[in-house]
Design a protein around this motif. Structure first.
Motif, PDB file in Angstrom:
ATOM      1  N   TYR A  11       6.462  -5.072  -8.028  1.00  0.00           N
ATOM      2  CA  TYR A  11       7.564  -5.782  -8.654  1.00  0.00           C
ATOM      3  C   TYR A  11       8.592  -6.225  -7.621  1.00  0.00           C
ATOM      4  O   TYR A  11       8.780  -5.576  -6.588  1.00  0.00           O
ATOM      5  CB  TYR A  11       8.267  -4.887  -9.676  1.00  0.00           C
ATOM      6  CG  TYR A  11       7.387  -4.400 -10.811  1.00  0.00           C
ATOM      7  CD1 TYR A  11       6.573  -5.276 -11.529  1.00  0.00           C
ATOM      8  CD2 TYR A  11       7.389  -3.059 -11.194  1.00  0.00           C
ATOM      9  CE1 TYR A  11       5.777  -4.833 -12.578  1.00  0.00           C
ATOM     10  CE2 TYR A  11       6.604  -2.604 -12.241  1.00  0.00           C
ATOM     11  CZ  TYR A  11       5.799  -3.494 -12.933  1.00  0.00           C
ATOM     12  OH  TYR A  11       5.024  -3.052 -13.969  1.00  0.00           O
ATOM     13  N   TYR A  51      10.146   2.741 -12.466  1.00  0.00           N
ATOM     14  CA  TYR A  51       8.917   2.109 -11.966  1.00  0.00           C
ATOM     15  C   TYR A  51       8.321   2.906 -10.815  1.00  0.00           C
ATOM     16  O   TYR A  51       7.108   3.119 -10.751  1.00  0.00           O
ATOM     17  CB  TYR A  51       9.209   0.686 -11.496  1.00  0.00           C
ATOM     18  CG  TYR A  51       9.582  -0.294 -12.585  1.00  0.00           C
ATOM     19  CD1 TYR A  51       8.976  -0.257 -13.832  1.00  0.00           C
ATOM     20  CD2 TYR A  51      10.542  -1.279 -12.358  1.00  0.00           C
ATOM     21  CE1 TYR A  51       9.311  -1.162 -14.817  1.00  0.00           C
ATOM     22  CE2 TYR A  51      10.883  -2.199 -13.338  1.00  0.00           C
ATOM     23  CZ  TYR A  51      10.271  -2.128 -14.569  1.00  0.00           C
ATOM     24  OH  TYR A  51      10.599  -3.032 -15.543  1.00  0.00           O
ATOM     25  N   HIS A  56       4.576   2.618  -9.112  1.00  0.00           N
ATOM     26  CA  HIS A  56       4.586   1.205  -8.781  1.00  0.00           C
ATOM     27  C   HIS A  56       5.435   0.936  -7.535  1.00  0.00           C
ATOM     28  O   HIS A  56       6.314   1.718  -7.182  1.00  0.00           O
ATOM     29  CB  HIS A  56       5.107   0.387  -9.960  1.00  0.00           C
ATOM     30  CG  HIS A  56       4.381   0.667 -11.233  1.00  0.00           C
ATOM     31  ND1 HIS A  56       3.001   0.624 -11.313  1.00  0.00           N
ATOM     32  CD2 HIS A  56       4.812   1.036 -12.470  1.00  0.00           C
ATOM     33  CE1 HIS A  56       2.625   0.926 -12.546  1.00  0.00           C
ATOM     34  NE2 HIS A  56       3.709   1.188 -13.262  1.00  0.00           N
ATOM     35  N   ASP A 228       2.257  -1.188 -17.828  1.00  0.00           N
ATOM     36  CA  ASP A 228       1.237  -1.122 -16.771  1.00  0.00           C
ATOM     37  C   ASP A 228      -0.150  -0.851 -17.348  1.00  0.00           C
ATOM     38  O   ASP A 228      -1.069  -0.495 -16.640  1.00  0.00           O
ATOM     39  CB  ASP A 228       1.611  -0.072 -15.722  1.00  0.00           C
ATOM     40  CG  ASP A 228       1.654   1.354 -16.275  1.00  0.00           C
ATOM     41  OD1 ASP A 228       1.181   1.590 -17.416  1.00  0.00           O
ATOM     42  OD2 ASP A 228       2.167   2.249 -15.569  1.00  0.00           O
ATOM     43  N   THR A 271      12.549  -7.910 -13.896  1.00  0.00           N
ATOM     44  CA  THR A 271      11.327  -7.503 -13.210  1.00  0.00           C
ATOM     45  C   THR A 271      10.362  -8.662 -13.034  1.00  0.00           C
ATOM     46  O   THR A 271       9.752  -9.143 -14.005  1.00  0.00           O
ATOM     47  CB  THR A 271      10.634  -6.383 -14.017  1.00  0.00           C
ATOM     48  OG1 THR A 271      11.591  -5.386 -14.373  1.00  0.00           O
ATOM     49  CG2 THR A 271       9.503  -5.767 -13.232  1.00  0.00           C
TER      50      THR A 271
END
Length: 276
Positions: A11, A51, A56, A228, A271
């Motif tokens: 991201y 996140y 991530h 996700d 995002t």
């Protein structure tokens, strides 16, 4: 219950250092109401750190003074297979953001970067399903931008018309829960009443197993979620939607975005997903 499998995502986000509501370019913005940049920053950090806790990668772009909406990074680019289609904003207050994001991509090694000729508010109105790009229009992104996106990104694009000004971007009314694979179709959640009658019929035909959100879900920006494939980041108030997702095998992760919502944004607005 279907077993949901998360996939690692990348991201790009922008800290809300200069967050403010100094003008109104959507129905949620009220410049007469006080906002706290400090509280917005706290909420943004929690979203970013959420996140990262989920495994991530989050990269950051430097915010710029005079651009209070730059925090809503999703509006500034669409990246599929490493190809970048930039943004062209409808509101003049946000126009300068596009160049800052274009520069970030070129400075970080992206060579295939195209800036659009049509008004195109990027992932605000584009949702990648793994097979096709769902594309919103009606308030911000021009219909002609859909054909331009297909040509630049080399993926099929499906146009959807938004009709409720409160849900002025596609990402306020629909998001992808899990992308299509060779063996499974894409799975989405959306708020039907945000769309024209024809678009509702198209969505029902293509995604018969979709999670349908309530008015309460939509009004708290519950459809501005980020998934996700298993973990679904939602606004704290989206409890009805969270319960429906649990039944479908997802793991809701609730975050407070109340200050950011004063500018008409939520988790997804903050995002931009980079798909290499």
């Amino acid at each position: 219950m279907t077993t949901r499998v998360p996939t690692t995502r990348r991201y790009l986000m922008c800290p809300p250092r200069f967050f403010a509501v100094d003008y109104a370019i959507n129905p949620w913005m009220d410049p007469t109401q006080p906002v706290s940049a400090e509280r917005a920053m706290t909420q943004w950090r929690e979203l970013r750190d959420t996140y990262r806790r989920l495994g991530h990668t989050v990269e950051e772009i430097e915010p710029q003074p005079g651009l209070p909406d730059m925090v809503f990074a999703a509006n500034s680019g669409t990246v599929i297979d490493g190809r970048v289609l930039g943004a062209r904003f409808r509101a003049p207050q946000r126009a300068a953001e596009a160049e800052h994001f274009r520069r970030w991509f070129t400075e970080h090694g992206y060579r295939d970067v195209v800036m659009p000729t049509c008004v195109n508010e990027a992932e605000g109105d584009f949702a990648w399903t793994g097979r096709m790009l769902l594309a919103g229009t009606g308030f911000r992104t021009d219909p002609a931008a859909h054909a331009e996106a297909q040509e630049v990104l080399g993926v099929p694009v499906l146009s959807l018309r938004l009709t409720d000004p409160r849900y002025y971007h596609l990402d306020t009314a629909l998001f992808v829960l899990s992308e299509a694979t060779d063996t499974t179709p894409a799975h989405i959640a959306y708020y039907p009443e945000a769309f024209s009658a024809g678009s509702r019929r198209v969505l029902a035909r293509l995604f018969p197993d979709a999670v349908l959100a309530t008015a309460a879900d939509a009004e708290c920006f519950g459809l501005n979620g980020v998934s996700d494939g298993r973990n679904v980041v939602l606004p704290l108030e989206a409890t009805d939607l969270a319960e429906r997702l649990v039944v479908r095998g997802y793991e809701p992760v609730l975050v407070d975005i109340s200050e950011l919502r004063k500018a008409g944004g939520g988790p997804k607005c903050c995002t931009l997903e980079i798909r290499k």
